[in-house]
Design a protein around this motif. Structure first.
Motif, PDB file in Angstrom:
ATOM      1  N   GLU A  10       0.827  -1.217   0.000  1.00  0.00           N
ATOM      2  CA  GLU A  10       0.000   0.000   0.000  1.00  0.00           C
ATOM      3  C   GLU A  10       0.857   1.261   0.000  1.00  0.00           C
ATOM      4  O   GLU A  10       0.437   2.293  -0.523  1.00  0.00           O
ATOM      5  CB  GLU A  10      -0.938  -0.004   1.203  1.00  0.00           C
ATOM      6  N   GLY A  11       2.008   1.198   0.602  1.00  0.00           N
ATOM      7  CA  GLY A  11       2.876   2.369   0.662  1.00  0.00           C
ATOM      8  C   GLY A  11       4.286   1.944   1.003  1.00  0.00           C
ATOM      9  O   GLY A  11       4.577   0.763   1.207  1.00  0.00           O
ATOM     10  N   TRP A  12       5.187   2.912   1.053  1.00  0.00           N
ATOM     11  CA  TRP A  12       6.594   2.638   1.364  1.00  0.00           C
ATOM     12  C   TRP A  12       6.820   2.733   2.861  1.00  0.00           C
ATOM     13  O   TRP A  12       6.218   3.566   3.548  1.00  0.00           O
ATOM     14  CB  TRP A  12       7.503   3.621   0.635  1.00  0.00           C
ATOM     15  N   VAL A  15      13.732  14.033  -4.925  1.00  0.00           N
ATOM     16  CA  VAL A  15      13.218  12.979  -5.802  1.00  0.00           C
ATOM     17  C   VAL A  15      11.747  12.759  -5.482  1.00  0.00           C
ATOM     18  O   VAL A  15      11.416  12.272  -4.398  1.00  0.00           O
ATOM     19  CB  VAL A  15      13.996  11.659  -5.627  1.00  0.00           C
ATOM     20  N   PRO A  16      10.828  13.121  -6.397  1.00  0.00           N
ATOM     21  CA  PRO A  16       9.411  12.832  -6.147  1.00  0.00           C
ATOM     22  C   PRO A  16       9.180  11.335  -6.020  1.00  0.00           C
ATOM     23  O   PRO A  16       9.886  10.517  -6.600  1.00  0.00           O
ATOM     24  CB  PRO A  16       8.712  13.407  -7.389  1.00  0.00           C
ATOM     25  N   SER A  17       8.173  10.981  -5.269  1.00  0.00           N
ATOM     26  CA  SER A  17       7.880   9.578  -5.028  1.00  0.00           C
ATOM     27  C   SER A  17       6.886   9.044  -6.053  1.00  0.00           C
ATOM     28  O   SER A  17       6.237   9.800  -6.771  1.00  0.00           O
ATOM     29  CB  SER A  17       7.332   9.389  -3.617  1.00  0.00           C
ATOM     30  N   VAL A  18       6.795   7.718  -6.117  1.00  0.00           N
ATOM     31  CA  VAL A  18       5.846   7.019  -6.972  1.00  0.00           C
ATOM     32  C   VAL A  18       5.172   5.961  -6.109  1.00  0.00           C
ATOM     33  O   VAL A  18       5.842   5.239  -5.364  1.00  0.00           O
ATOM     34  CB  VAL A  18       6.547   6.358  -8.182  1.00  0.00           C
ATOM     35  N   LEU A  19       3.863   5.858  -6.177  1.00  0.00           N
ATOM     36  CA  LEU A  19       3.148   4.849  -5.407  1.00  0.00           C
ATOM     37  C   LEU A  19       3.549   3.446  -5.860  1.00  0.00           C
ATOM     38  O   LEU A  19       3.850   3.231  -7.037  1.00  0.00           O
ATOM     39  CB  LEU A  19       1.643   5.032  -5.579  1.00  0.00           C
ATOM     40  N   PRO A  20       3.564   2.471  -4.950  1.00  0.00           N
ATOM     41  CA  PRO A  20       3.940   1.108  -5.343  1.00  0.00           C
ATOM     42  C   PRO A  20       3.097   0.556  -6.482  1.00  0.00           C
ATOM     43  O   PRO A  20       3.603  -0.128  -7.370  1.00  0.00           O
ATOM     44  CB  PRO A  20       3.753   0.311  -4.048  1.00  0.00           C
ATOM     45  N   SER A  21       1.800   0.842  -6.474  1.00  0.00           N
ATOM     46  CA  SER A  21       0.948   0.326  -7.545  1.00  0.00           C
ATOM     47  C   SER A  21       1.283   0.962  -8.883  1.00  0.00           C
ATOM     48  O   SER A  21       1.193   0.313  -9.936  1.00  0.00           O
ATOM     49  CB  SER A  21      -0.526   0.574  -7.203  1.00  0.00           C
ATOM     50  N   ALA A  22       1.678   2.240  -8.869  1.00  0.00           N
ATOM     51  CA  ALA A  22       2.040   2.926 -10.115  1.00  0.00           C
ATOM     52  C   ALA A  22       3.417   2.509 -10.610  1.00  0.00           C
ATOM     53  O   ALA A  22       3.730   2.687 -11.788  1.00  0.00           O
ATOM     54  CB  ALA A  22       1.990   4.435  -9.916  1.00  0.00           C
ATOM     55  N   LEU A  23       4.230   1.957  -9.707  1.00  0.00           N
ATOM     56  CA  LEU A  23       5.582   1.567 -10.099  1.00  0.00           C
ATOM     57  C   LEU A  23       5.565   0.495 -11.183  1.00  0.00           C
ATOM     58  O   LEU A  23       6.486   0.414 -11.996  1.00  0.00           O
ATOM     59  CB  LEU A  23       6.347   1.063  -8.874  1.00  0.00           C
ATOM     60  N   LEU A  24       4.523  -0.323 -11.226  1.00  0.00           N
ATOM     61  CA  LEU A  24       4.454  -1.417 -12.190  1.00  0.00           C
ATOM     62  C   LEU A  24       4.425  -0.919 -13.621  1.00  0.00           C
ATOM     63  O   LEU A  24       4.800  -1.654 -14.546  1.00  0.00           O
ATOM     64  CB  LEU A  24       3.217  -2.286 -11.916  1.00  0.00           C
ATOM     65  N   LEU A  32       6.385 -15.958 -13.316  1.00  0.00           N
ATOM     66  CA  LEU A  32       7.227 -15.913 -12.117  1.00  0.00           C
ATOM     67  C   LEU A  32       8.346 -14.887 -12.262  1.00  0.00           C
ATOM     68  O   LEU A  32       8.737 -14.234 -11.286  1.00  0.00           O
ATOM     69  CB  LEU A  32       7.798 -17.302 -11.842  1.00  0.00           C
ATOM     70  N   ALA A  33       8.862 -14.743 -13.477  1.00  0.00           N
ATOM     71  CA  ALA A  33       9.898 -13.729 -13.715  1.00  0.00           C
ATOM     72  C   ALA A  33       9.332 -12.326 -13.497  1.00  0.00           C
ATOM     73  O   ALA A  33      10.016 -11.446 -12.957  1.00  0.00           O
ATOM     74  CB  ALA A  33      10.458 -13.869 -15.129  1.00  0.00           C
ATOM     75  N   TYR A  34       8.087 -12.110 -13.915  1.00  0.00           N
ATOM     76  CA  TYR A  34       7.454 -10.812 -13.697  1.00  0.00           C
ATOM     77  C   TYR A  34       7.283 -10.535 -12.202  1.00  0.00           C
ATOM     78  O   TYR A  34       7.557  -9.427 -11.726  1.00  0.00           O
ATOM     79  CB  TYR A  34       6.099 -10.779 -14.398  1.00  0.00           C
ATOM     80  N   ARG A  35       6.850 -11.551 -11.456  1.00  0.00           N
ATOM     81  CA  ARG A  35       6.705 -11.366 -10.011  1.00  0.00           C
ATOM     82  C   ARG A  35       8.063 -11.088  -9.363  1.00  0.00           C
ATOM     83  O   ARG A  35       8.180 -10.216  -8.500  1.00  0.00           O
ATOM     84  CB  ARG A  35       6.075 -12.601  -9.379  1.00  0.00           C
ATOM     85  N   GLY A  36       9.087 -11.823  -9.815  1.00  0.00           N
ATOM     86  CA  GLY A  36      10.415 -11.579  -9.262  1.00  0.00           C
ATOM     87  C   GLY A  36      10.910 -10.179  -9.564  1.00  0.00           C
ATOM     88  O   GLY A  36      11.510  -9.518  -8.703  1.00  0.00           O
ATOM     89  N   ALA A  37      10.660  -9.700 -10.782  1.00  0.00           N
ATOM     90  CA  ALA A  37      11.080  -8.336 -11.140  1.00  0.00           C
ATOM     91  C   ALA A  37      10.325  -7.306 -10.305  1.00  0.00           C
ATOM     92  O   ALA A  37      10.899  -6.290  -9.883  1.00  0.00           O
ATOM     93  CB  ALA A  37      10.847  -8.102 -12.626  1.00  0.00           C
ATOM     94  N   ALA A  38       9.027  -7.548 -10.058  1.00  0.00           N
ATOM     95  CA  ALA A  38       8.251  -6.614  -9.252  1.00  0.00           C
ATOM     96  C   ALA A  38       8.748  -6.570  -7.807  1.00  0.00           C
ATOM     97  O   ALA A  38       8.908  -5.485  -7.220  1.00  0.00           O
ATOM     98  CB  ALA A  38       6.769  -6.996  -9.296  1.00  0.00           C
ATOM     99  N   LEU A  39       9.011  -7.738  -7.225  1.00  0.00           N
ATOM    100  CA  LEU A  39       9.536  -7.762  -5.857  1.00  0.00           C
ATOM    101  C   LEU A  39      10.886  -7.061  -5.764  1.00  0.00           C
ATOM    102  O   LEU A  39      11.163  -6.326  -4.812  1.00  0.00           O
ATOM    103  CB  LEU A  39       9.651  -9.213  -5.382  1.00  0.00           C
TER     104      LEU A  39
END
Length: 458
Positions: free
Chosen positions: A34-36, A264-273, A358-365
């Motif tokens: 939900e957030g950092w 450095v402006p922030s980016v929400l975790p959901s928008a990071l994708l 699984l590679a996509y999930r690993g990249a996201a994590l």
């Protein structure tokens, strides 16, 4: 076996039994936080040329040159051309093909009226077209289109990585410059102190032990100069390698103290994708794998082809009236027994889809952890730099007091020597922390995607 054959009999006219589609592994699902955990700046747009926020024109020039000449980046561009060619091949498979053919023959045979010679010329045009009734070719085209978009995102990800590496290599270089400047100034300070210690020892005011300590400390600092010069030359070579240039004798740069500290402006975790090119590339490869799986499943269904030809037949001379010949037809090819080849192809495509998921999930994590680490580093290095600068100011006063006490005869030379050693060490530490702080800001820009947006979605 009999039941399986009976169950497939109704489908034999339309094609073999299509295996059921298997979903991606549940563990491959991506759930952004939900957030950092670390406090971040308010959400906002990161500038595309984010490195300009450091206010160093030399750095700007090196990044621009690297984005134009870096070999890794040029290789990524070549991969885009390759993917574009593969997409053109996939599109061509959906279109009819026309071929031209011409045959010439001459024969001699024995007939009722003796030997006869015959010449035949037959030009012909043939059209063939495979109808994509069940979407196999269209699925292959979609997969190629997703691969092209992924290659374009890879290129942008490489550009972001190259810009980050150039900035960090540049900061390493200017930090080493500053360390060398401080070291040379410290050498001069130690030289003055050494000469004073020699004079004091000569008249018996101080001991030989204090003199040898002064000589040892002086040689220790002098020995740092060639080591720093070696590091500077290596840093220059590393920077020119990133810019795609051969090693040069001199590399222009600014000063560490003149480099600004940008927010450095922030980016929400959901928008990071959708803000990091590596994540978008991984998502596009997952879509390509889904399309390839659909194409493999469609291979179980019949393929329908149309063909036709038209031509002229010239016999025994070009001046004779030709005979028009033509043909038209179609065919349906339905797989019945392939020895398990089609099912194995679906199994391979399914495994490749699971790997991509699984590679996509690993990249996201990895991306989420990159942001958390960079936020922590930026904050903690900012706190450290304040503390170490306060300590340096205190040590400057301490050295002045130790020098006055030594010259006034109230303290030994070892007190002054210890104050000089602590000040030199603290100054180098402050330079190192400042470099780490700048590197962390670069890493945070890269972790947030460096101002990139998803412009390659098909």
């Amino acid at each position: 076996m009999k039941r399986r054959i009976i169950a497939c009999l109704p489908a034999l006219f339309a094609g073999a039994c299509v295996p059921a589609e298997r979903p991606a592994p549940p563990l491959a699902a991506v759930h952004p936080p939900e957030g950092w955990q670390e406090q971040a700046q308010p959400d906002g747009a990161i500038a595309t040329g984010w490195w300009k926020g450091f206010g160093d024109t030399a750095l700007d020039g090196y990044v621009d040159r690297a984005l134009a000449n870096n070999t890794d980046l040029l290789t990524a561009v070549a991969r885009i051309d390759e993917a574009r060619g593969n997409l053109a091949l996939a599109r061509a498979a959906l279109r009819p093909s026309v071929d031209a053919d011409a045959s010439i023959g001459r024969s001699r045979s024995l007939g009722d009226f003796g030997a006869a010679t015959s010449t035949a010329i037959q030009p012909e045009a043939t059209l063939s077209w495979q109808l994509d009734l069940f979407g196999r070719l269209r699925a292959q085209q979609r997969a190629a289109r997703f691969q092209l978009a992924a290659s374009q995102a890879d290129r942008d990800g490489t550009a972001l990585s190259v810009a980050s590496q150039v900035a960090q290599a540049y900061f390493t270089l200017v930090a080493l410059d500053t360390q060398l400047l401080v070291t040379r100034e410290t050498v001069q300070t130690h030289l003055v102190s050494l000469r004073l210690a020699q004079d004091q020892a000569r008249v018996g005011y101080s001991s030989q032990f204090e003199l040898t300590q002064a000589q040892s400390e002086y040689e220790s600092v002098v020995g740092q100069v060639p080591e720093l010069e070696r590091g500077i030359r290596n840093a220059e070579n590393a920077l020119t390698l990133l810019t795609g240039d051969p090693p040069t004798a001199a590399v222009s740069r600014g000063r560490l103290q003149d480099i600004k500290t940008p927010d450095v402006p922030s980016v929400l975790p959901s928008a990071l994708l959708t803000r990091r090119p590596d994540l978008v590339a991984a998502a596009l490869r997952l879509s390509a794998a889904d399309s390839s799986l659909a194409a493999q499943r469609a291979a179980f269904l019949p393929s329908v082809s149309l063909s036709g030809s038209v031509g002229q037949l010239f016999v025994n001379g070009l001046n004779y009236d030709p005979v028009t010949i033509w043909s038209i037809g179609g065919s349906i090819l339905a797989p019945i027994f392939e020895g398990g080849r089609l099912r194995a192809g679906v199994d391979v495509a399914t495994a490749q889809r699971d790997e991509a998921a699984l590679a996509y999930r690993g990249a996201a994590l990895t991306a989420f952890h990159d942001v958390e680490n960079a936020l922590t580093d930026v904050r903690r290095y900012g706190e450290q730099i304040v503390v170490v600068r306060r300590r340096r100011d205190i040590l400057l006063r301490s050295l002045a007091l130790a020098t006055d006490r030594y010259r006034g005869g109230y303290a030994s030379y070892l007190d002054q020597l210890d104050a000089q050693r602590n000040l030199y060490s603290t100054e180098l530490e402050a330079i190192g922390i400042r470099q780490s702080q700048l590197d962390a800001i670069v890493q945070l820009h890269a972790a947030f995607g460096g101002g990139w947006d998803d412009k390659h979605a098909p």
